[in-house]
Design a protein around this motif. Structure first.
Motif, mmCIF file in Angstrom:
data_model
loop_
_atom_site.group_PDB
_atom_site.id
_atom_site.type_symbol
_atom_site.label_atom_id
_atom_site.label_comp_id
_atom_site.label_asym_id
_atom_site.label_seq_id
_atom_site.Cartn_x
_atom_site.Cartn_y
_atom_site.Cartn_z
ATOM 1 N N GLN A 95 0.817 -1.220 0.000
ATOM 2 C CA GLN A 95 0.000 0.000 0.000
ATOM 3 C C GLN A 95 0.853 1.273 0.000
ATOM 4 N N LEU A 96 2.164 1.118 -0.054
ATOM 5 C CA LEU A 96 3.064 2.274 -0.004
ATOM 6 C C LEU A 96 3.746 2.495 -1.347
ATOM 7 N N SER A 97 4.139 3.747 -1.591
ATOM 8 C CA SER A 97 4.954 4.036 -2.783
ATOM 9 C C SER A 97 6.346 3.438 -2.580
ATOM 10 N N GLY A 98 7.107 3.364 -3.666
ATOM 11 C CA GLY A 98 8.475 2.855 -3.569
ATOM 12 C C GLY A 98 9.310 3.671 -2.589
ATOM 13 N N GLY A 99 9.149 4.995 -2.646
ATOM 14 C CA GLY A 99 9.935 5.864 -1.753
ATOM 15 C C GLY A 99 9.565 5.628 -0.302
ATOM 16 N N GLN A 100 8.257 5.432 -0.074
ATOM 17 C CA GLN A 100 7.823 5.147 1.306
ATOM 18 C C GLN A 100 8.348 3.791 1.759
ATOM 19 N N GLN A 101 8.293 2.804 0.873
ATOM 20 C CA GLN A 101 8.810 1.479 1.250
ATOM 21 C C GLN A 101 10.300 1.565 1.592
ATOM 22 N N GLN A 102 11.011 2.361 0.803
ATOM 23 C CA GLN A 102 12.446 2.463 1.067
ATOM 24 C C GLN A 102 12.695 3.162 2.401
ATOM 25 N N ARG A 103 11.860 4.134 2.747
ATOM 26 C CA ARG A 103 12.035 4.798 4.042
ATOM 27 C C ARG A 103 11.714 3.826 5.188
ATOM 28 N N VAL A 104 10.750 2.949 4.973
ATOM 29 C CA VAL A 104 10.481 1.905 5.982
ATOM 30 C C VAL A 104 11.708 0.986 6.106
ATOM 31 N N ALA A 105 12.297 0.656 4.968
ATOM 32 C CA ALA A 105 13.477 -0.234 5.000
ATOM 33 C C ALA A 105 14.633 0.429 5.770
ATOM 34 N N ILE A 106 14.753 1.737 5.634
ATOM 35 C CA ILE A 106 15.798 2.457 6.378
ATOM 36 C C ILE A 106 15.477 2.416 7.883
ATOM 37 N N ALA A 107 14.208 2.656 8.217
ATOM 38 C CA ALA A 107 13.798 2.597 9.629
ATOM 39 C C ALA A 107 14.038 1.191 10.177
ATOM 40 N N ARG A 108 13.742 0.192 9.360
ATOM 41 C CA ARG A 108 13.928 -1.197 9.809
ATOM 42 C C ARG A 108 15.409 -1.481 10.096
ATOM 43 N N ALA A 109 16.270 -0.985 9.236
ATOM 44 C CA ALA A 109 17.710 -1.191 9.470
ATOM 45 C C ALA A 109 18.144 -0.483 10.760
ATOM 46 N N LEU A 110 17.667 0.743 10.966
ATOM 47 C CA LEU A 110 18.075 1.509 12.156
ATOM 48 C C LEU A 110 17.525 0.907 13.445
ATOM 49 N N ALA A 111 16.414 0.208 13.343
ATOM 50 C CA ALA A 111 15.797 -0.376 14.530
ATOM 51 C C ALA A 111 16.728 -1.380 15.214
ATOM 52 N N MET A 112 17.667 -1.915 14.472
ATOM 53 C CA MET A 112 18.622 -2.865 15.043
ATOM 54 C C MET A 112 19.823 -2.168 15.683
ATOM 55 N N ARG A 113 19.776 -0.848 15.745
ATOM 56 C CA ARG A 113 20.871 -0.055 16.310
ATOM 57 C C ARG A 113 22.225 -0.454 15.755
#
Ligand SMILES: Nc1ncnc2c1ncn2[C@@H]1O[C@H](COP(=O)(O)OP(=O)(O)OP(=O)(O)O)[C@@H](O)[C@H]1O
Ligand SMILES: [Mg+2]
Length: 265
Positions: free
Chosen positions: A160-178
């Motif tokens: 349900q997200l645009s590519g740019g939004q999905q990529q921002r989620v992927a960045i947040a997901r990577a950062l969530a692991m500190r």
């Protein structure tokens, strides 16, 4: 985008006395072959903690291979790889699992879990891999989603997200692991042009407001110029030139670098 809500994937060194200083990543005499194709030939390089290093160079020069070696998606044929003083290769499986926790990666294709909500995409690994409590993981995930401008998308599914939004989620997901290190491989190449700026803004924000070490492959030369402390020019699996972004982009030593830049700029 507010960065003060960033739930400490980095912040700054004063607030983070546990963070390493000095050399964080070291490759020594690393060789990688695919069949008879020697992609990396006794490669040496290192990245200091907190620095932002960009790899540039022609297609096939080995940039992705380096990131995949650091992600342990590939193994070198020879050499050693060290992260934060601990060997990643050669190393036991147990040690690899430990060292891998220090490294996050965002790929060109976002690789989100399609069957999970955005929130769950971000909380899954901190809970299952780091053993974080669900409440803490959710709180951090919300802070990170706020940071990437997607606070309202917690319950959406990736489709349900645009590519740019999905990529921002992927960045947040990577950062969530500190992670101590964030590896970025052409993270905007699969995006429609009008979505690129939003993702690069998020990365600029992370570069500015955290002490995460970044190793970045990009064709976005303005972005590279903005965020990089050092630029490494690759050709045929070798670093042929390195220096500050001002030096490499404005006054490179080598014709090969000049030629490459004139083709991509
Ligand atoms: N899994 C693989 N099997 C065989 N050869 C591979 C594999 N992965 C990469 N290679 C080869 O290794 C070389 C380096 O590839 P790599 O993906 O690292 O290049 P790159 O610099 O990232 O290029 P690009 O800018 O096109 O992404 C290429 O010759 C490629 O064909
Ligand atoms: Mg590549």
């Amino acid at each position: 985008m507010p960065t003060d809500t960033l739930p400490n994937p980095g912040t700054n060194p004063e607030k983070n006395p546990d963070r390493s200083t000095g050399e964080l990543i070291r490759l020594e005499q690393v060789t990688k072959q695919f069949g008879s194709n020697t992609v990396l030939d006794h490669l040496d390089f290192s990245v200091d903690a907190g620095k932002h290093v960009t790899l540039i160079g022609p297609s096939g020069s080995g940039k992705t291979t380096i990131l995949r070696l650091l992600m342990t998606l590939l193994k070198p044929d020879e050499g050693t790889i060290t992260v934060d003083g601990q060997q990643l290769f050669p190393a036991s499986d147990k040690q690899v699992r430990e060292v891998r926790k220090k490294i996050g990666m965002v790929f060109q294709q976002f690789n989100l879990f399609p069957n999970m909500t955005v929130l769950r995409n971000i909380t899954e690994a901190p809970v299952t891999v780091l053993g974080m409590s669900k409440d803490e993981a959710v709180e951090r995930a919300k802070g990170l989603l706020d940071m990437v401008g997607l606070a309202d998308k917690c319950d959406a599914h990736p489709a349900q997200l645009s590519g740019g939004q999905q990529q921002r989620v992927a960045i947040a997901r990577a950062l969530a692991m500190r992670p101590q290190v964030l590896l970025l491989d052409e993270v905007t190449s699969a995006l429609d042009p009008e979505l690129v700026a939003g993702v690069l803004d998020v990365l600029r924000d992370i570069a500015r407001s955290t002490d995460i070490t970044m190793l970045c492959v990009t064709h976005e030369m303005n972005f590279a110029r903005d965020i990089s402390d050092q630029v490494l020019m690759f050709d045929s699996g070798r670093i042929i030139e390195s220096g500050s972004p001002e030096k490499i982009f404005s006054d490179p030593e080598l014709d090969r670098t000049r030629e490459f830049l004139s083709a991509v700029l």
